[in-house]
Enzyme design. Structure first.
Site, short mmCIF file in Angstrom:
data_model
loop_
_atom_site.label_atom_id
_atom_site.label_comp_id
_atom_site.label_asym_id
_atom_site.label_seq_id
_atom_site.Cartn_x
_atom_site.Cartn_y
_atom_site.Cartn_z
N CYS A 194 0.84 -1.20 0.00
CA CYS A 194 0.00 0.00 0.00
C CYS A 194 0.88 1.25 0.00
CB CYS A 194 -0.96 -0.02 1.19
SG CYS A 194 -2.35 1.13 1.00
N HIS A 211 -3.55 -5.15 0.18
CA HIS A 211 -3.08 -5.69 1.46
C HIS A 211 -3.17 -7.22 1.45
CE1 HIS A 211 -2.69 -1.94 3.84
NE2 HIS A 211 -3.61 -1.48 2.99
N GLU A 238 -1.75 -9.32 3.26
CA GLU A 238 -1.73 -9.93 4.60
C GLU A 238 -3.13 -10.27 5.11
OE1 GLU A 238 -1.66 -5.38 5.45
OE2 GLU A 238 -1.01 -6.78 3.89
#
EC number: 6.3.4.2
Length: 546
Positions: free
Chosen positions: A383, A518, A520
């Site tokens: 990001c 993102h 994750e």
């Protein structure tokens, strides 16, 4: 028929209700049941999207674009069930919706009150979207006794009366502290917490007692007697070596069996298949090497601000059977006049610059990107980290010396700027700098198209069409694409319409990847995200070269 498990907490906060809910759901899932977990947050924010990470930790984003509590990340990581907008509600959202209805005249002149209007709205949320679920776990945020939680506790009281007698269960998570001077565990805080709960009309069925030392049978019996539960329903919850050891630990303590016994389902329930969790713990406890990853961020003083990121790095380590040592580095340190960037970054096997908002620490992040690029250290930008990689590339390899982001103020070279419009599933979205901050970012799952034969396409197993979750208000300016690519920074992933950059990479570097999304948020211990798995693999290779 869905059965409801309500989870409350007492004595103190941060006892791990979210992990307990996720672990219990995983255990029920291992027995073949379909589960879903929901979170009730008592605060008056509509969602945590505008809250400081130091106040609330990370904001977890769902596929359908909800900004939610970080506990939903635990729910997804432990069960693999994708969370939705309907799985997290706050007092702020409840009151906002009720007031909007009142202004429209929907209540036909009635006096709008906490009971029944607020409690009915919470019940509607709890009972929605049951589908063919076997269990719905509902975690109540905060601590019993908090004034903000009262409408939610009252809702539980009402629901338990309205549901069938064998359709609900309440688990109360408490603390049994150890007083070292006396050399014993103290049960009185748990007794008082349960008394507070029962005074509100809600009697727990199970008590999960967090403690640092094993709970003796005498103390267990004492808690059962004074709290009006069966002794077998008093479950000890000792501190675990890892959060991923919690499901197996709770199973050994009999948590899932006691829940099923309460519902009268134990005799007909299959034994859980916990092979996946055994493998996870084996990989975590028995690494065959280790790497050190530096996370150069803005909120490193509170690890919960990067909770999903931390876990995704651990998952990447599991995929490679290595231990991942995370070194949290404040980006502002690199902006000091006497900063020795090399001294801090040279020992690292990989450098990661995560997401964030605002100008603070940005120059330190850019300096970290430059170090990783020049020293050929594996780099991963997420990001804002990708945006910093683009600004660094513009300044130092593309000859755009004054490159910056409009997020940091006016600039003649806006390599990064606010997104003014983009296409979503709902149609054209338009924003401006004056738009409210809450809920106005590019949120949720969006598709991206990867360049064939690119590094990231290989990471994704040859796929060229992917979907990842976003949370950002600013975007790399595609008008600079040609100049950045001439400097060696290749745009290897774009939005399907070709307008929004999604991924950049440097083919002349061992591992240099920046992503606007993102990843994750979609990583799980039993299914590590490929970007993290390959990043840790590259860091492992780097560790052998150092």
């Amino acid at each position: 028929m869905a059965r409801y498990i309500f989870i409350t907490g007492g004595v103190v906060s941060s006892l791990g209700k979210g992990l307990m809910a996720a672990s219990l759901a995983a255990l029920l899932q291992a027995r073949g049941y379909k589960v879903r977990i929901r979170k009730f947050d008592p605060y008056l924010n509509v969602d945590p999207g505008t809250m400081s990470p130091y106040q609330h930790g990370e904001v977890y984003v769902t596929d359908d674009g909800a900004e939610t509590d970080l506990d939903l990340g635990h729910y997804e990581r432990y069960t693999g069930v994708s969370a939705r907008q309907s799985d997290n509600i706050t007092s702020g959202r409840v009151y906002r919706d009720i007031i909007a209805k009142e202004r429209r005249g929907d209540y036909l002149g009635a006096t709008v009150q906490v009971i029944p209007h607020v409690t009915d709205a919470i019940k509607e949320f709890a009972l929605a979207d049951q589908e063919d679920l076997d269990f719905v776990l509902c975690e109540i945020g905060g601590t019993v006794g908090d004034i903000e939680s009262l409408p939610f506790i009252e809702t539980i009281r009402q629901l338990r009366n309205e549901l069938e007698p064998d359709q609900s269960c309440l688990i109360h998570v408490t603390l049994v502290p150890y007083v070292s001077a006396a050399g014993e565990l103290k049960t009185k805080p748990t007794q008082h917490s349960v008394r507070e709960l029962t005074s509100l009309g809600v009697q727990p069925n199970l008590l999960l007692c967090r403690c640092e030392h094993p709970l003796p049978e005498t103390e267990r019996a004492k808690i059962a007697l004074f709290c009006n539960v069966r002794k077998e329903a008093v479950i000890q919850a000792l501190d675990a070596s890892s959060i991923y050891a919690v499901p197996l630990q709770y199973h050994r303590e009999g948590l899932d069996e006691e829940v099923l016994r309460h519902f009268g389902m134990l005799s007909k329930s299959p034994q859980p298949n916990l092979a996946v969790w055994d493998d996870i713990i084996d990989r975590y406890d028995n690494p065959e090497g280790e790497v050190t990853i530096g996370v150069v961020g803005k909120y490193v003083g509170l690890p919960d601000a990067y909770k999903s990121l931390n876990e995704a790095l651990v998952h990447g380590g599991m995929a490679n059977r290595v231990k991942v040592n995370i070194r949290w580095i404040d980006a502002e340190v690199f902006e000091l006049d006497d900063a020795d960037i090399a001294a801090q970054l040279e020992p690292l096997h990989g450098i990661l610059v995560p997401g964030g908002f605002g100008e603070r620490g940005s120059e330190g992040k850019i300096a970290s990107v430059r170090f990783a690029r020049e020293r050929k250290v594996p780099f991963f930008g997420i990001c804002l980290g990708m945006q910093m990689a683009c600004i660094e590339g513009a300044r130092n390899t593309a000859g755009i010396a004054t490159a910056s982001s409009t997020e940091f103020g006016e600039t003649d070279e806006p390599v990064v700027g606010i997104i003014t419009e983009w296409m979503s599933k709902e149609g054209l979205q338009q924003r401006s700098a004056a738009t409210d901050l809450g809920g106005t970012m590019r949120l949720g799952a969006y598709d991206a198209v990867l360049a064939a034969n690119s590094h990231v396409s290989r990471i994704y197993g040859g796929e060229t069409d992917i979907s990842e979750r976003h949370r950002h208000r600013y975007e790399v300016n595609s008008a600079y694409k040609e100049r950045l690519e001439a400097g060696g920074l290749i745009f290897s992933g774009m939005s399907p319409d070709g307008l929004l950059p999604e991924i950049v990479e440097r083919p002349d570097h061992p591992w240099f990847v920046g992503v606007q999304f993102h990843p994750e948020l979609k990583s799980k211990p039993f299914d590590p995200h490929p970007l993290f798995a390959k990043f840790i693999a590259a860091a492992l290779e780097q560790s052998r070269l150092v």
